[in-house]
Design an enzyme around this catalytic site. Structure first.
Site, PDB file in Angstrom:
ATOM      1  NE  ARG A  74       1.553 -10.890   2.942  1.00  0.00           N
ATOM      2  CZ  ARG A  74       1.960  -9.784   2.325  1.00  0.00           C
ATOM      3  NH1 ARG A  74       3.246  -9.548   2.161  1.00  0.00           N
ATOM      4  NH2 ARG A  74       1.083  -8.912   1.875  1.00  0.00           N
ATOM      5  CB  SER A 138      11.123  -6.349  -0.624  1.00  0.00           C
ATOM      6  OG  SER A 138      10.564  -7.612  -0.406  1.00  0.00           O
ATOM      7  CG  ASP A 192       9.732  -7.828  -3.282  1.00  0.00           C
ATOM      8  OD1 ASP A 192      10.694  -7.557  -4.017  1.00  0.00           O
ATOM      9  OD2 ASP A 192       8.944  -6.962  -2.859  1.00  0.00           O
TER      10      ASP A 192
HETATM   11  P1  ADP Z   1       4.350  -4.749   0.430  1.00  0.00           P
HETATM   12  O1  ADP Z   1       4.698  -3.875  -0.713  1.00  0.00           O
HETATM   13  O2  ADP Z   1       4.671  -4.176   1.738  1.00  0.00           O
HETATM   14  O3  ADP Z   1       4.818  -6.139   0.267  1.00  0.00           O
HETATM   15  P2  ADP Z   1       1.583  -4.854  -0.482  1.00  0.00           P
HETATM   16  O4  ADP Z   1       1.900  -5.536  -1.765  1.00  0.00           O
HETATM   17  O5  ADP Z   1       0.449  -5.366   0.291  1.00  0.00           O
HETATM   18  O6  ADP Z   1       2.765  -4.814   0.537  1.00  0.00           O
HETATM   19  O7  ADP Z   1       1.332  -3.318  -0.848  1.00  0.00           O
HETATM   20  C1  ADP Z   1       0.936  -2.411   0.109  1.00  0.00           C
HETATM   21  C2  ADP Z   1       0.679  -1.091  -0.562  1.00  0.00           C
HETATM   22  O8  ADP Z   1      -0.443  -1.188  -1.448  1.00  0.00           O
HETATM   23  C3  ADP Z   1       0.322   0.027   0.372  1.00  0.00           C
HETATM   24  O9  ADP Z   1       1.497   0.684   0.794  1.00  0.00           O
HETATM   25  C4  ADP Z   1      -0.544   0.935  -0.469  1.00  0.00           C
HETATM   26  O10 ADP Z   1       0.264   1.856  -1.156  1.00  0.00           O
HETATM   27  C5  ADP Z   1      -1.167   0.032  -1.494  1.00  0.00           C
HETATM   28  N1  ADP Z   1      -2.580  -0.269  -1.188  1.00  0.00           N
HETATM   29  C6  ADP Z   1      -3.144  -0.558   0.019  1.00  0.00           C
HETATM   30  N2  ADP Z   1      -4.464  -0.790  -0.103  1.00  0.00           N
HETATM   31  C7  ADP Z   1      -4.757  -0.645  -1.409  1.00  0.00           C
HETATM   32  C8  ADP Z   1      -5.960  -0.767  -2.185  1.00  0.00           C
HETATM   33  N3  ADP Z   1      -7.145  -1.075  -1.629  1.00  0.00           N
HETATM   34  N4  ADP Z   1      -5.869  -0.573  -3.528  1.00  0.00           N
HETATM   35  C9  ADP Z   1      -4.699  -0.257  -4.107  1.00  0.00           C
HETATM   36  N5  ADP Z   1      -3.542  -0.126  -3.432  1.00  0.00           N
HETATM   37  C10 ADP Z   1      -3.555  -0.319  -2.111  1.00  0.00           C
HETATM   38 MG    MG Z   2       5.205  -7.728  -0.888  1.00  0.00          MG
END
Ligand code: ADP
Ligand code: MG
Length: 450
Positions: A74, A138, A192
Site C-alpha cells: 500500500r 514487515s 508493521d
Molecule cells: P498483510 O498481512 O499482507 O499486510 P492482510 O492483513 O490483509 O495483509 O492479511 C492478508 C491475509 O489475511 C491473507 O494472507 C489471508 O491469510 C487472510 N485473509 C484473507 N481474506 C480473509 C478473510 N475473508 N477472512 C479472514 N482472513 C482472510
Molecule cells: Mg499488513
C-alpha cells in the site's frame, strides 16, 4: 454424525484446545524469552529496538508511506493535523506478484519503486511536495537507526535474492533513484506492528501494544529504555518501542499437524507460533486434518474436491467465508452431505479458535510483562485481515482473556486499527524528519539564530 467421526473430532479438539493453565504456562515461558531477547542473549523472541517511542500527537504535516505487508503493498499520502488526527489523502493498493516475491532483490525493489510511481500518476499528486517517506517493512529487520536496518531472514514465503543481510532502506533508495524518484527522502523504517501501535497512540495515549493478525503475526510494545539491556545507542527519551517478532516464539506444544506443516514449509523449524496462528497457515492446517479424515474413510463418499488435495489449496479466506455461511462452491459443499459439511466446519472452528486463543495468550504475556497485576487499562491496537474479517475471531480472543484473567480482562481492550501500519509509517516519518531538522540545527549552530 457417525460415532467414529465424532470421536475423531473430539480427539482433534483435544489436540488443539488451549486451556487457561496452558496459557499461564506459555506466558511464563514468553516472559523468560522476552528477558533473554532484551539482554541480547539466545532467544526465540528477537525483541528488536525500533529507535522510536510513541508519538506525542502534535506531529504535523503531509507525509508519504509505503506499507509492505505479506500480500499487498500500500502506498499512502497522509496528512497529520498535529492534534491527533491522521487522514489518508490518497491510498493505492497493489498485490505483490509471485515474481517480485521470489525473483531478484533488484526486481523486488523495482516493484516497490514502480508502485510509488504508479501511485503518483493515479492520484495526480504533485510528487515533489511530498518528500519525507516512512517505510513499513514487515519482516524481521535489525535496525541500526530510525532509518536503517538489515533484513535477518525472509518469512511468509518471500525469497527475493540478495536482500537478506542488506540494509533495506539503501536498497529502496537506489530503486527510487532508478525511477527518477531520488527526491524522496526515506526518513523512517518501521515494522508493521510498530506502525500499528504508533498510529493508534497518536490519538489514544493509553494504547500500549500493536498487533498484526494478517498473513503473518507479530506485536510491538513500548519498553522502558533502562530495561533494554542490549541497547547501547542514544537515550533521548525514556521509552522505546520494541518489535517482539513473536511469530518466532518456539515454546509452544505442537501436534502432528503442526509438525507436518512445518516440515514441508520453506523455513522448517522457524516461525513456529506464526505457523499456528496466522492467515498464511490456518487453511493448510485445516486441510491436513481433513486429508486425515478422508484417509480414515470418515468423510466423502462423493468425489474429493481438488482444493483438499493441493498443498495450500485451502486458504484461510475459504475457512472464513465458510464460517459466515457463504458456502464456497470450491469447497464442494454443493454436492456434500450435511454431516460432511458439519464435520468440515467443526475442523475450521477448532483451527481458528486455537489461533485466536494463542494470539490472546501472547497478548496476555506482553500485558503482564508491562503491568504484572493489570492495575491499568490497556488498549491493544490490532491490524490485519484475519482479525478484521474472520467471524467470531475477536470474541474468541476475548473469551481467552477472560479465561486467563477473569474480571481483570475488562481492562484489556482489543481495538481494530485499520491501515495502522501505513499511517504509523507516516507518523514515524514526521517524528524522524523533526529530529533530522533538529540534528541539522545542532550541527549548524548559526541556523538557530535565523
Ligand atoms: P498483510 O498481512 O499482507 O499486510 P492482510 O492483513 O490483509 O495483509 O492479511 C492478508 C491475509 O489475511 C491473507 O494472507 C489471508 O491469510 C487472510 N485473509 C484473507 N481474506 C480473509 C478473510 N475473508 N477472512 C479472514 N482472513 C482472510
Ligand atoms: Mg499488513
Amino acid at each position: 454424525m457417525e460415532k467414529e467421526t465424532l470421536n475423531f473430532l473430539e480427539d482433534i479438539n483435544g489436540l488443539f484446545y488451549l486451556t487457561a493453565p496452558d496459557a499461564r504456562d506459555i506466558m511464563l515461558r514468553f516472559h523468560k524469552e522476552m528477558g533473554l531477547g532484551l539482554a541480547g542473549k539466545e532467544s526465540s523472541l528477537k525483541m528488536i529496538p525500533s529507535f522510536v517511542g510513541r508519538p506525542r500527537g502534535n506531529e504535523k504535516g503531509n507525509f508519504l508511506a509505503i506499507d509492505l505487508g505479506g500480500t499487498n503493498i500500500r502506498i499512502l499520502a497522509v496528512r497529520l493535523d498535529g492534534e491527533g488526527r491522521a487522514e489518508p489523502l490518497a491510498m493505492s493498493r497493489y498485490p505483490i506478484s509471485h515474481e517480485a516475491m521470489t525473483g531478484t532483490g533488484v526486481r523486488f525493489f523495482d516493484f516497490i519503486a514502480g508502485s510509488v510511481e504508479a501511485f503518483f500518476k493515479e492520484h495526480n499528486i504533485e510528487a515533489k511536495r511530498l518528500q519525507n517517506l516512512g517505510f513499513t517493512f514487515s519482516f524481521p529487520v535489525v535496525q541500526s537507526s530510525i532509518a536503517s536496518g538489515r533484513l535477518i531472514s525472509w518469512t511468509k514465503g518471500f525469497s527475493a535474492s540478495d536482500v537478506e543481510g542488506e540494509d533495506v532502506v539503501e536498497l529502496l533508495v537506489r530503486a527510487l533513484k532508478r525511477r527518477g524518484l531520488g527526491f524522496i527522502d526515506v526518513v523512517a523504517l518501521i515494522n508493521d506492528t510498530v506502525g500499528t501501535l504508533v498510529a493508534k497512540s497518536y490519538n489514544d495515549h493509553i494504547c500500549d501494544m500493536g498487533v498484526i493478525l494478517g498473513t503473518g503475526t507479530n506485536a510491538a510494545y513500548p519498553e522502558k529504555i533502562e530495561r533494554i539491556a542490549k541497547y547501547q545507542g542514544p537515550r533521548h527519551q525514556d521509552e522505546m518501542i520494541i518489535n517482539i517478532e513473536w511469530g518466532g516464539f518456539n515454546k509452544l506444544r505442537r501436534n502432528i499437524y503442526d509438525e507436518t506443516l512445518d516440515a514441508s514449509s520453506f523455513n522448517p523449524g522457524e516461525q513456529r507460533l506464526e505457523k499456528m496462528v496466522s492467515g498464511m497457515y490456518l487453511g493448510e492446517i485445516a486441510r491436513l486434518i481433513i486429508v486425515d479424515m478422508i484417509k480414515e474413510g470418515l468423510i466423502f463418499n462423493s468425489p474429493i474436491p481438488e482444493i483438499f488435495s493441493q498443498p495450500y489449496g485451502l486458504t484461510t479466506e475459504h475457512l472464513s467465508l465458510a464460517a459466515q455461511g457463504q458456502i464456497s462452491h470450491e469447497l464442494g459443499f454443493t454436492h456434500m452431505s450435511q454431516t460432511d459439511k458439519d464435520a468440515i466446519l467443526e475442523v475450521f472452528r477448532i483451527v481458528s479458535n486455537r489461533s485466536a486463543r494463542i494470539a490472546a495468550t501472547a497478548i496476555s504475556a506482553v500485558v503482564t510483562w508491562m503491568d504484572k497485576k493489570i492495575e491499568s487499562n490497556h488498549v491493544i491496537a490490532i491490524d490485519g485481515t484475519l482479525f478484521e474479517k474472520y467471524p467470531g475471531y475477536s470474541q474468541n480472543m476475548e473469551t481467552m482473556l477472560a479465561d486467563i484473567f477473569g474480571d481483570s480482562a475488562q481492562k484489556i481492550r482489543l481495538e481494530k486499527e485499520k491501515d495502522g501500519s501505513g499511517i504509523g509509517a507516516a507518523i514515524t516519518a514526521a517524528i524522524a524528519s523533526y529530529s533530522k531538522n533538529k540534528s541539522l540545527i545542532a550541527r549548524l549552530p548559526w541556523l538557530r539564530h535565523r
